[in-house]
Design an enzyme around this catalytic site. Structure first.
Site, PDB file in Angstrom:
ATOM      1  N   SER A 539      49.157 -37.768  -5.442  1.00 39.02           N
ATOM      2  CA  SER A 539      50.298 -38.236  -6.225  1.00 39.02           C
ATOM      3  C   SER A 539      50.852 -39.520  -5.587  1.00 39.02           C
ATOM      4  CB  SER A 539      51.347 -37.127  -6.331  1.00 39.02           C
ATOM      5  OG  SER A 539      52.295 -37.428  -7.310  1.00 39.02           O
ATOM      6  N   ASP A 624      48.171 -34.008 -17.003  1.00 33.65           N
ATOM      7  CA  ASP A 624      49.152 -34.317 -15.957  1.00 33.65           C
ATOM      8  C   ASP A 624      50.375 -35.008 -16.560  1.00 33.65           C
ATOM      9  OD1 ASP A 624      50.501 -35.106 -13.638  1.00 33.65           O
ATOM     10  OD2 ASP A 624      48.647 -35.517 -12.565  1.00 33.65           O
ATOM     11  N   HIS A 659      49.076 -31.747 -13.119  1.00 39.80           N
ATOM     12  CA  HIS A 659      49.300 -32.361 -11.813  1.00 39.80           C
ATOM     13  C   HIS A 659      48.875 -31.450 -10.665  1.00 39.80           C
ATOM     14  CE1 HIS A 659      51.017 -35.695  -9.624  1.00 39.80           C
ATOM     15  NE2 HIS A 659      51.735 -34.883  -8.873  1.00 39.80           N
TER      16      HIS A 659
END
Length: 687
Positions: A539, A624, A659
């Site tokens: 991320s 995501d 995610h």
């Protein structure tokens, strides 16, 4: 052997001109953001196929790693029960099943088990499943919960009648998944998300039996840089609406006995004023940065006089101690602090007859207060683990100062002995002279001869601190000679709030130079060499990976960038993308030219060069909601075009998740095994 004839997919180049501040960027791969376009899906699938073919020689080893990781985990496991409002609540897992089972027992642990949810049954027919936000009504007869079946963190709230064991007809769509009961047992407050941006922006009141269309809008957050949530204080007296942005908070409170009254503002928002509130007797206790208390302090005020002018100091601000949180009990205040990077738990009687810290004895541990929902108790539940020590759940008697270990994480397989591993904390020096701490763990007998493989991990954003923690999965690297290093770079809060402030906005580049200098230190001190150094981040940590391979590619043999935030300029200029507007205080708003120029100067996608790059494994999730799949997809396409080496470059997109990757606990392990197989293959380790 690797099939060298297999050719990587080449994405079509369709130049798109992006212009702002009299600056033009040409984005050849902008078209990849069309989620419904079959050509986009075909490209992602082609990359997946390429990855599978190019790693086919490691598949047996990958499966071995998966089984090895799985074999260390106790499959028929359960949480330490906690008591709330007359019931003991337990989460357990059964052998061979991927999802948790939620149960409770009335008053005593010897009572008959009452099944709340079996997620293994609920997950049937779904590629992805997540249950969140379990909230029991005050009379213990109803439970609300949220379900997500795509991985996009968009939840449907439902309510189960616990007396009848059946779902009510109530269905609330497009929410955060959590809901809060008023004390009348029939009114629920919940947070709804904007369908486009997924920003949590509205609070509604729902009466059991009503349709969602009949729900009452209670609060609408119109500032696009803020989100909202709703919860009840531990004292159960107040319902609280929390409005939050990166820099600012605002709370609204309402007596939980009168859900039809209006919420009143606690202290209206003032930019850069952060505070959080906890209720006790007739007082609110406030953790705040008011009056330049950058490491936060504790204040209090009467529940009927909540404006800042009435706040009185309880624990003063300290230059070298970060006040992170508090837990309130009938006779005790428990304060979670951080000093010199280390967690501290302070216990203080309200009558000031006692004030002490729990003792911890090394520099590579994590300690935190755990589930403490009971108000009238002298037992504090906390968690402890370290790089070499499995996690424990501990009940500490705050009166007698004795502790009971309620559960110690079991590492199955019979091979683990914590005495076979060592950990240490070392300090590198960054470009500006700042000392950067790293936490290391490895097998005993380490020789500093430059031949050890090292996996260096960091995150470094949002003030999120990666504490040194134990991992059974990580043992698969340590037992094969790897050193695991956590770089506590600026952008986290490891060394206090200023550590975060010095790694964000126009100081963001400190995060990147810190990581690179940690790498150089590991090489200089002969822990490893560039032939054996690997880096990993996900991320915002994936952004970090993107920058370091642009700026210092020769330091690393391989890098894993998980769901990486790499197209920073374009994303931060698109306020229709989920989360963008709430991020301005973290990265800066590139509609402002000074931020645009600064971000553009480090944004990984905008700075891909014609140069050699390390071996790369990049992961993405089609659904995501935090880092859109097209960021890693575009980045890999551009890297394929620009890089001058023959090193590996893989894009692996989970076409069924978001995610966090796969939802089942063992399916998630397969992704870990895949990543470790990639690293170990680069070290020519295949057993």
């Amino acid at each position: 052997m690797i099939n060298s004839i297999v050719q990587p997919p080449i994405a079509a180049k369709l130049p798109r001109e992006l212009k702002i501040h009299n600056d033009v960027r040409i984005d050849d791969y902008f078209w990849l953001n069309q989620r419904e376009n079959q050509e986009v899906l075909d490209y992602l699938n082609a990359e997946n196929d390429y990855f599978e073919q190019m790693t086919s020689h490691t598949k047996d080893f990958e499966n071995h790693l998966f089984e090895e990781m799985k074999s260390r985990i106790k499959e028929d496991d359960q949480s330490v029960p906690y008591k709330y409002n007359g019931y003991w609540y337990i989460v357990r897992y059964e052998k061979g099943k991927d999802y948790p089972i939620y149960t409770r027992k009335k008053e005593t642990l010897e009572a008959e088990e009452e099944l709340l949810f079996d997620c293994n049954i609920m997950a049937q027919g779904h590629d992805y499943f997540r249950l969140v936000g379990l909230s029991v009504s005050p009379d213990n007869t109803m439970i609300s919960f949220g379900v997500d079946t795509t991985g996009r963190r968009n939840y449907k709230i439902q309510v189960k009648d616990l007396k009848k064991g059946k779902l009510l007809a109530d269905v609330i769509e497009n929410t955060t998944g959590s809901a809060t009961w008023a004390n009348d047992n029939k009114t629920l407050f919940y947070t709804q998300k904007n369908k486009q941006t997924l920003r949590s922006n509205k609070i509604y009141k729902h009466k059991l039996g009503n349709l969602q269309s009949e729900d009452t809008l209670i609060f609408n957050e119109t500032d696009e840089t803020f989100g909202v949530t709703v919860y009840k204080t531990k004292s159960r007296k107040y319902l609280v609406i929390a409005c939050y942005s990166t820099l600012t908070n605002e709370y609204h409170i309402l007596n939980a006995n009168t859900p039809n009254d209006d919420f009143k503002v606690f202290q209206e928002r003032v930019r850069a004023l952060e505070y959080s509130i906890s209720h006790y007797e007739d007082q609110f206790y406030i953790v705040t940065n008011a009056n330049d208390a950058f490491n936060f302090k504790l204040m209090k005020t009467h529940e009927n006089q909540t404006e800042i002018s009435n706040w009185v100091e309880v624990i003063a601000h300290r230059e070298n101690v970060l006040l992170e949180d508090i837990d309130i009990f009938k006779d005790f205040l428990v304060v979670s602090e951080r000093a010199n990077g280390l967690n501290k738990i302070r216990i203080k009687r309200w009558d000031n007859t006692d004030d002490y810290y729990l003792p911890f004895d090394n520099e590579t541990y994590t300690a935190y207060t755990s589930t403490n929902v009971d108000f009238d108790t002298e037992i504090l539940r906390y968690g402890y683990n370290a790089l070499t020590t499995p996690a424990s759940t501990i009940d500490f008697n705050m009166v007698t100062k004795t502790k009971t270990i309620k559960k110690e994480q079991e590492v199955l397989g019979g091979k683990f002995n914590k005495n076979n591993y060592e950990s240490e904390r070392i300090w590198a020096t960054s470009d500006d002279g700042t000392k950067i701490p790293m936490s290391l763990v490895y097998k005993k007998g380490l020789k500093k001869d430059g031949t050890n493989p090292v996996l260096q991990y960091a995150y470094g954003s949002y003030g999120s601190t990666i504490d040194p923690y134990f991992s059974t999965i990580r043992l698969s690297l340590l037992d094969r000679g790897f050193i695991y290093a956590i770089a506590h770079v600026r952008g986290g809060e490891y060394l206090g709030r200023q550590w975060y402030e010095n790694g964000k906005l126009l100081h963001k580049k400190n995060t990147f130079s810190d990581f690179i200098n940690c790498s150089k230190f590991l090489i200089t001190e002969k822990y490893t060499s560039s032939k054996h150094l690997y880096a990993m981040g996900g991320s915002a940590g994936g952004l970090l990976m993107g920058v370091i391979i642009n700026n210092a590619p020769k330091l690393y043999n391989g890098v894993i960038a998980a769901v990486p935030f790499v197209d920073v300029v374009t994303t931060m200029l698109d306020d229709t993308i989920p989360l963008t507007t709430g991020e301005y205080d973290e990265w800066g708003n590139p509609n402002d030219e000074s931020y645009y120029n600064y971000i553009k100067d480090y944004s990984p996608y905008d700075n891909v060069l014609s140069q050699d790059y390390p071996n790369l494994l990049v992961t993405a999730g089609l659904h995501d909601s935090q880092v859109q799949y097209w960021e890693p997809a575009k980045w890999v396409a551009k890297l394929r075009e620009m890089k001058t080496d023959s090193n590996k470059l893989f894009l692996k997109t989970n076409m069924k998740a978001g995610h966090g990757g796969a939802s089942g606990r063992f399916e998630a392990l397969r992704e870990d095994a895949q990543e470790y197989a990639f690293l170990l293959d680069l070290e020519n380790i295949n057993s």
